[in-house]
Design a protein around this motif. Structure first.
Motif, PDB file in Angstrom:
ATOM      1  N   ALA A 109       0.831  -1.207   0.000  1.00  0.00           N
ATOM      2  CA  ALA A 109       0.000   0.000   0.000  1.00  0.00           C
ATOM      3  C   ALA A 109       0.866   1.257   0.000  1.00  0.00           C
ATOM      4  CB  ALA A 109      -0.930  -0.004   1.209  1.00  0.00           C
ATOM      5  N   ALA A 110       1.909   1.253   0.816  1.00  0.00           N
ATOM      6  CA  ALA A 110       2.797   2.409   0.891  1.00  0.00           C
ATOM      7  C   ALA A 110       3.488   2.671  -0.437  1.00  0.00           C
ATOM      8  CB  ALA A 110       3.832   2.204   2.002  1.00  0.00           C
ATOM      9  N   ALA A 111       3.809   1.602  -1.156  1.00  0.00           N
ATOM     10  CA  ALA A 111       4.466   1.748  -2.455  1.00  0.00           C
ATOM     11  C   ALA A 111       3.575   2.475  -3.454  1.00  0.00           C
ATOM     12  CB  ALA A 111       4.863   0.381  -3.006  1.00  0.00           C
ATOM     13  N   ARG A 112       2.270   2.422  -3.259  1.00  0.00           N
ATOM     14  CA  ARG A 112       1.344   3.144  -4.121  1.00  0.00           C
ATOM     15  C   ARG A 112       1.074   4.564  -3.615  1.00  0.00           C
ATOM     16  NH1 ARG A 112      -0.675   1.026  -8.275  1.00  0.00           N
ATOM     17  NH2 ARG A 112      -2.175   2.743  -8.386  1.00  0.00           N
ATOM     18  N   GLY A 113       1.605   4.890  -2.443  1.00  0.00           N
ATOM     19  CA  GLY A 113       1.419   6.230  -1.910  1.00  0.00           C
ATOM     20  C   GLY A 113       0.345   6.360  -0.849  1.00  0.00           C
ATOM     21  N   TRP A 114      -0.195   5.208  -0.390  1.00  0.00           N
ATOM     22  CA  TRP A 114      -1.179   5.258   0.686  1.00  0.00           C
ATOM     23  C   TRP A 114      -0.499   5.614   2.015  1.00  0.00           C
ATOM     24  CZ3 TRP A 114      -5.762   1.382   0.720  1.00  0.00           C
ATOM     25  CH2 TRP A 114      -6.259   1.195  -0.587  1.00  0.00           C
ATOM     26  N   HIS A 115      -1.221   6.289   2.901  1.00  0.00           N
ATOM     27  CA  HIS A 115      -0.795   6.408   4.284  1.00  0.00           C
ATOM     28  C   HIS A 115      -1.054   5.048   4.941  1.00  0.00           C
ATOM     29  CE1 HIS A 115      -0.418  10.783   4.004  1.00  0.00           C
ATOM     30  NE2 HIS A 115      -1.571  10.767   3.349  1.00  0.00           N
ATOM     31  N   THR A 116      -0.157   4.607   5.802  1.00  0.00           N
ATOM     32  CA  THR A 116      -0.278   3.261   6.359  1.00  0.00           C
ATOM     33  C   THR A 116       0.021   3.234   7.845  1.00  0.00           C
ATOM     34  OG1 THR A 116       2.022   2.741   5.799  1.00  0.00           O
ATOM     35  CG2 THR A 116       0.328   2.140   4.166  1.00  0.00           C
ATOM     36  N   HIS A 117      -0.518   2.207   8.495  1.00  0.00           N
ATOM     37  CA  HIS A 117      -0.226   1.950   9.906  1.00  0.00           C
ATOM     38  C   HIS A 117      -0.165   0.446  10.097  1.00  0.00           C
ATOM     39  CE1 HIS A 117      -0.317   2.427  14.294  1.00  0.00           C
ATOM     40  NE2 HIS A 117      -1.105   1.362  14.297  1.00  0.00           N
ATOM     41  N   LEU A 118       0.978  -0.048  10.553  1.00  0.00           N
ATOM     42  CA  LEU A 118       1.123  -1.471  10.851  1.00  0.00           C
ATOM     43  C   LEU A 118       0.430  -1.744  12.184  1.00  0.00           C
ATOM     44  CD1 LEU A 118       2.320  -4.247  10.073  1.00  0.00           C
ATOM     45  CD2 LEU A 118       4.353  -3.600  11.403  1.00  0.00           C
ATOM     46  N   PHE A 119      -0.637  -2.528  12.115  1.00  0.00           N
ATOM     47  CA  PHE A 119      -1.453  -2.776  13.302  1.00  0.00           C
ATOM     48  C   PHE A 119      -0.775  -3.787  14.213  1.00  0.00           C
ATOM     49  CE2 PHE A 119      -4.796  -4.736  15.799  1.00  0.00           C
ATOM     50  CZ  PHE A 119      -5.654  -3.698  16.092  1.00  0.00           C
ATOM     51  N   ASP A 120      -0.514  -3.379  15.447  1.00  0.00           N
ATOM     52  CA  ASP A 120       0.010  -4.317  16.444  1.00  0.00           C
ATOM     53  C   ASP A 120      -0.824  -4.245  17.722  1.00  0.00           C
ATOM     54  OD1 ASP A 120       0.782  -1.885  17.481  1.00  0.00           O
ATOM     55  OD2 ASP A 120       2.923  -2.401  17.654  1.00  0.00           O
ATOM     56  N   GLY A 121      -2.033  -3.755  17.578  1.00  0.00           N
ATOM     57  CA  GLY A 121      -2.962  -3.642  18.692  1.00  0.00           C
ATOM     58  C   GLY A 121      -3.775  -2.367  18.550  1.00  0.00           C
ATOM     59  N   PRO A 122      -4.964  -2.334  19.134  1.00  0.00           N
ATOM     60  CA  PRO A 122      -5.837  -1.179  18.949  1.00  0.00           C
ATOM     61  C   PRO A 122      -5.344   0.089  19.629  1.00  0.00           C
ATOM     62  CG  PRO A 122      -6.822  -2.758  20.471  1.00  0.00           C
ATOM     63  CD  PRO A 122      -5.619  -3.421  19.878  1.00  0.00           C
ATOM     64  N   THR A 123      -4.514  -0.040  20.653  1.00  0.00           N
ATOM     65  CA  THR A 123      -4.035   1.165  21.345  1.00  0.00           C
ATOM     66  C   THR A 123      -3.187   2.022  20.420  1.00  0.00           C
ATOM     67  OG1 THR A 123      -4.082   0.015  23.483  1.00  0.00           O
ATOM     68  CG2 THR A 123      -2.760   2.021  23.340  1.00  0.00           C
ATOM     69  N   GLY A 124      -2.261   1.386  19.715  1.00  0.00           N
ATOM     70  CA  GLY A 124      -1.426   2.130  18.775  1.00  0.00           C
ATOM     71  C   GLY A 124      -2.220   2.686  17.616  1.00  0.00           C
ATOM     72  N   TRP A 125      -3.202   1.943  17.156  1.00  0.00           N
ATOM     73  CA  TRP A 125      -4.064   2.404  16.063  1.00  0.00           C
ATOM     74  C   TRP A 125      -4.888   3.603  16.514  1.00  0.00           C
ATOM     75  CZ3 TRP A 125      -4.879   3.443  11.430  1.00  0.00           C
ATOM     76  CH2 TRP A 125      -6.104   3.364  10.770  1.00  0.00           C
ATOM     77  N   ALA A 126      -5.394   3.551  17.738  1.00  0.00           N
ATOM     78  CA  ALA A 126      -6.141   4.685  18.282  1.00  0.00           C
ATOM     79  C   ALA A 126      -5.260   5.932  18.333  1.00  0.00           C
ATOM     80  CB  ALA A 126      -6.675   4.344  19.672  1.00  0.00           C
ATOM     81  N   ALA A 127      -4.022   5.759  18.777  1.00  0.00           N
ATOM     82  CA  ALA A 127      -3.107   6.900  18.863  1.00  0.00           C
ATOM     83  C   ALA A 127      -2.835   7.494  17.478  1.00  0.00           C
ATOM     84  CB  ALA A 127      -1.805   6.461  19.526  1.00  0.00           C
ATOM     85  N   ARG A 128      -2.726   6.631  16.484  1.00  0.00           N
ATOM     86  CA  ARG A 128      -2.489   7.139  15.120  1.00  0.00           C
ATOM     87  C   ARG A 128      -3.690   7.944  14.616  1.00  0.00           C
ATOM     88  NH1 ARG A 128       0.474   5.776  10.438  1.00  0.00           N
ATOM     89  NH2 ARG A 128       0.021   7.422   8.913  1.00  0.00           N
ATOM     90  N   LEU A 129      -4.895   7.467  14.898  1.00  0.00           N
ATOM     91  CA  LEU A 129      -6.093   8.183  14.458  1.00  0.00           C
ATOM     92  C   LEU A 129      -6.194   9.541  15.144  1.00  0.00           C
ATOM     93  CD1 LEU A 129      -8.578   5.172  14.420  1.00  0.00           C
ATOM     94  CD2 LEU A 129      -7.575   6.321  12.425  1.00  0.00           C
ATOM     95  N   VAL A 130      -5.778   9.595  16.407  1.00  0.00           N
ATOM     96  CA  VAL A 130      -5.749  10.886  17.121  1.00  0.00           C
ATOM     97  C   VAL A 130      -4.690  11.793  16.508  1.00  0.00           C
ATOM     98  CG1 VAL A 130      -5.229  11.980  19.334  1.00  0.00           C
ATOM     99  CG2 VAL A 130      -6.653   9.920  19.265  1.00  0.00           C
ATOM    100  N   ALA A 131      -3.514  11.237  16.245  1.00  0.00           N
ATOM    101  CA  ALA A 131      -2.420  12.034  15.673  1.00  0.00           C
ATOM    102  C   ALA A 131      -2.791  12.613  14.318  1.00  0.00           C
ATOM    103  CB  ALA A 131      -1.162  11.166  15.558  1.00  0.00           C
ATOM    104  N   GLU A 132      -3.608  11.900  13.566  1.00  0.00           N
ATOM    105  CA  GLU A 132      -4.036  12.376  12.248  1.00  0.00           C
ATOM    106  C   GLU A 132      -5.195  13.374  12.343  1.00  0.00           C
ATOM    107  OE1 GLU A 132      -2.606  11.884   9.462  1.00  0.00           O
ATOM    108  OE2 GLU A 132      -1.305  10.136   9.809  1.00  0.00           O
TER     109      GLU A 132
END
Length: 206
Positions: free
Chosen positions: A173-196
């Motif tokens: 996905a990143a190679a096509r230019g998508w923003h990406t997040h490697l999921f290793d648990g919902p806490t980190g994903w939540a933090a990324r959504l807040v950061a964005e």
């Protein structure tokens, strides 16, 4: 600017650990032997590419009679392999939708297995758009599957944020230019959504 958030499903919204199921059923030692003898993940990839769920599993079982019963569990008891849900991830999906952020699914999932999952997991019907590999005829991380999402949604790669638990899918996905997040648990994903700036800390909290 991110205009849509794209979720993988397995190990992001629903745990997908077939090995754990078989460890409970037949013990870790026998499970390791079976997975070494039979390429069960490629069997599953065939389903995810759109082949008939039952036919593929039962055909593989007949090809390996010493493991026939165990392999058939992959179909007969499939929902026991695809569980439990990850509640915080589902909460994040719903929080995004409540804010008016379009939420898509992009998942390696068979046609029949996804239909079966929907009967157990109603949240699978809550996406704004669903991109299911079985219907698309190819699986991640093939670049074309990401291109198909772009074409169907009308969004450019840089307008989408994609989370997945597998590095190869993230890299594609990143190679096509998508923003990406490697999921290793919902806490980190939540933090990324807040950061964005897509959710507030309160909205992203479990």
């Amino acid at each position: 600017m991110i205009d849509a958030v794209v979720f993988d499903i397995g190990n992001v919204l629903i745990e997908w650990q077939p090995e754990r199921f078989y460890d409970r059923e037949i013990g870790e030692e026998r499970r390791r032997e079976m997975f070494k003898t039979v390429d069960l993940h490629e069997m599953n990839n065939r389903v995810d590419r759109g082949e008939n769920f039952r036919d593929v599993i039962y055909e593989t079982a007949e090809a390996h009679p010493e493991w026939r019963e165990e392999i058939r569990h992959w179909y007969d008891r499939w929902i026991e392999l695809a569980q439990p849900v990850i509640p915080h991830s589902i909460q994040l999906l719903r929080a995004l939708r409540s804010k008016g952020v379009p939420v898509f699914a992009l998942t390696n999932f068979g046609i029949d297995s996804f239909a079966h999952a929907e009967t157990h997991y109603p949240f699978l019907g809550e996406f704004d758009r669903r991109y299911i590999s079985g219907h698309m005829g190819l699986i991640k991380p093939v670049s074309r599957i990401f291109e198909m999402v772009e074409e169907d949604s009308g969004l450019r790669p840089g307008q989408m944020l994609f989370t997945d638990d597998r590095q190869d899918n993230i890299d594609a996905a990143a190679a096509r230019g998508w923003h990406t997040h490697l999921f290793d648990g919902p806490t980190g994903w939540a933090a990324r959504l807040v950061a964005e700036g897509l959710l507030s800390e309160a909205e992203a909290a479990p």
